[in-house]
Enzyme design. Structure first.
Site, PDB file in Angstrom:
ATOM      1  N   GLU A  12      -6.690   4.592   7.684  1.00 15.16           N
ATOM      2  CA  GLU A  12      -6.741   5.986   7.534  1.00 15.16           C
ATOM      3  C   GLU A  12      -7.686   6.495   6.936  1.00 15.16           C
ATOM      4  OE1 GLU A  12      -3.086   5.393   5.493  1.00 15.16           O
ATOM      5  OE2 GLU A  12      -1.845   4.981   7.287  1.00 15.16           O
ATOM      6  N   GLU A  58      -5.437  -5.294  10.266  1.00 15.39           N
ATOM      7  CA  GLU A  58      -4.329  -4.241  10.622  1.00 15.39           C
ATOM      8  C   GLU A  58      -4.834  -3.589  11.865  1.00 15.39           C
ATOM      9  OE1 GLU A  58      -2.344  -2.795   6.689  1.00 15.39           O
ATOM     10  OE2 GLU A  58      -4.208  -1.889   7.003  1.00 15.39           O
ATOM     11  N   ASN A  90       0.958  -1.065   0.020  1.00 12.90           N
ATOM     12  CA  ASN A  90      -0.033   0.000   0.059  1.00 12.90           C
ATOM     13  C   ASN A  90       0.996   1.331  -0.004  1.00 12.90           C
ATOM     14  OD1 ASN A  90      -1.774   1.866   0.374  1.00 12.90           O
ATOM     15  ND2 ASN A  90      -2.219   1.315   2.577  1.00 12.90           N
ATOM     16  N   SER A 123       3.476  -2.374  10.131  1.00 14.39           N
ATOM     17  CA  SER A 123       4.898  -2.406  10.493  1.00 14.39           C
ATOM     18  C   SER A 123       5.593  -3.759  10.022  1.00 14.39           C
ATOM     19  CB  SER A 123       5.184  -1.997  12.014  1.00 14.39           C
ATOM     20  OG  SER A 123       4.676  -0.655  12.229  1.00 14.39           O
ATOM     21  N   GLY A 154       2.414   2.192  10.852  1.00 16.62           N
ATOM     22  CA  GLY A 154       3.347   3.224  10.675  1.00 16.62           C
ATOM     23  C   GLY A 154       4.110   3.471  11.839  1.00 16.62           C
ATOM     24  N   LYS A 207       0.185   4.213  -0.483  1.00 17.46           N
ATOM     25  CA  LYS A 207      -0.497   5.594   0.105  1.00 17.46           C
ATOM     26  C   LYS A 207      -0.298   6.610  -0.697  1.00 17.46           C
ATOM     27  CE  LYS A 207       0.100   3.467   4.665  1.00 17.46           C
ATOM     28  NZ  LYS A 207       0.075   3.800   6.188  1.00 17.46           N
ATOM     29  N   HIS A 262      -9.481   1.048   4.599  1.00 20.78           N
ATOM     30  CA  HIS A 262      -8.234   1.301   5.389  1.00 20.78           C
ATOM     31  C   HIS A 262      -8.296   2.169   6.725  1.00 20.78           C
ATOM     32  CE1 HIS A 262      -3.884   2.459   6.373  1.00 20.78           C
ATOM     33  NE2 HIS A 262      -3.771   1.160   5.596  1.00 20.78           N
TER      34      HIS A 262
HETATM   35  C1  PEP Z   1      -0.544   0.098   5.841  1.00 18.58           C
HETATM   36  O1  PEP Z   1      -0.772   1.094   5.435  1.00 18.58           O
HETATM   37  O2  PEP Z   1      -1.644  -0.655   5.422  1.00 18.58           O
HETATM   38  C2  PEP Z   1       0.450  -0.460   6.522  1.00 18.58           C
HETATM   39  C3  PEP Z   1       0.120  -1.640   7.465  1.00 18.58           C
HETATM   40  O3  PEP Z   1       1.334   0.500   6.744  1.00 18.58           O
HETATM   41  P1  PEP Z   1       2.819   0.181   7.598  1.00 18.58           P
HETATM   42  O4  PEP Z   1       3.388  -1.141   6.999  1.00 18.58           O
HETATM   43  O5  PEP Z   1       3.815   1.110   7.228  1.00 18.58           O
HETATM   44  O6  PEP Z   1       2.444   0.046   9.159  1.00 18.58           O
END
Ligand code: PEP
Length: 250
Positions: free
Chosen positions: A96, A166, A10, A211, A172, A12, A94
């Site tokens: 976000e 998630e 992803n 992460s 992040g 973003k 997601h």
């Molecule tokens: C994500 O945006 O779906 C995500 C898991 O980000 P990160 O791997 O940076 O934590």
């Protein structure tokens, strides 16, 4: 039940068209047989990235969509146009988008129906905040999100469904869930899926996201109910993403 591991990046609001195309060019020969891989660029990079990925086993996905096909909906992009750009996947719900753009279980449900109707593969994101986890709400939140997203959709239409678990506190932040936390949540989500879609639950891939890095991917992906990863930050660097893809190879 053997499920093909699926690693999705992803991106973003990152990577220009040229950067995204270059990353995919480099990724094309780094996908081992038996691993499904996709990258999800910004809408404006979908077409060029899909063109760059053509003929390879790198798939391409959008990060969101609207549920109407066409019409007077300024600023929106529908599954029809996403498919037209050459993409095969769409990320939905997601955290976000839930946090910053008022996404709800109900809008995820509407979008999911539109994505399935177009024959695209949905990656439905769910996950709890730290407050919810610490408040003992983990299971209630995951159940609500699964049931809400799938509401009114017959199991027969959900053959391609992918869920991304998630935990919001791990996205992040560099704070990855422990392998046990991930496995427990995934097993719980699969049990919820079973209650809604029956035996199809054993075929639904559940990705972990939050992460994921080259140094923790193997252990996470080794859990019985972790069928892949949705990768944010580490998907922006070819070497890191390729290492995570390689870790998915059993
Ligand atoms: C994500 O945006 O779906 C995500 C898991 O980000 P990160 O791997 O940076 O934590």
């Amino acid at each position: 039940m053997a499920r093909i591991p699926f690693i999705a990046g992803n991106w973003k609001l990152n990577l220009s068209v040229a950067e995204g195309v270059a990353l995919v060019q480099g990724l094309k020969d780094k996908v081992p047989a038996g691993v499904e891989v996709a990258v999800c660029p910004t809408f404006v990079a979908l077409y060029p990235v899909a063109q760059a990925a053509k003929g390879s086993s790198v798939g391409v996905g959008a990060q969101d969509c609207y549920w109407k096909e066409t019409g007077a909906f300024t600023g929106e992009v529908s599954p029809t146009f996403i498919a037209d750009a050459g993409a095969q996947y769409v990320v939905l719900g997601h955290s976000e988008r839930r946090q910053f753009f008022n996404e709800t279980d109900q809008t995820v449900n509407q979008k999911l129906k539109a994505v399935l109707a177009k024959g695209l593969v949905p990656i439905v994101c769910i996950g709890e905040t730290l407050t919810e986890r610490e408040g003992g709400q983990l299971e209630a939140v995951l159940k609500r999100q699964v049931v809400g997203a799938l509401d009114g959709i017959p199991a027969a239409q959900l053959e391609t469904l992918v869920i991304a678990y998630e935990p919001v506190w791990a996205i992040g932040t560099g704070k990855v869930a422990t392998t046990q936390q991930a496995q427990d949540a995934h097993a719980f989500v699969r049990a919820q899926l079973r209650a809604v879609v029956g035996e199809l639950a054993d075929r639904v891939r559940i990705q972990y996201g939050g992460s994921v890095k080259p140094d923790n991917a193997k252990e996470l992906l080794g859990q019985p109910d972790v069928d892949g990863a949705l990768v944010g930050g580490a998907s922006l660097k070819l070497a890191d993403f390729a290492a995570i893809v390689a870790a998915a190879k059993a």
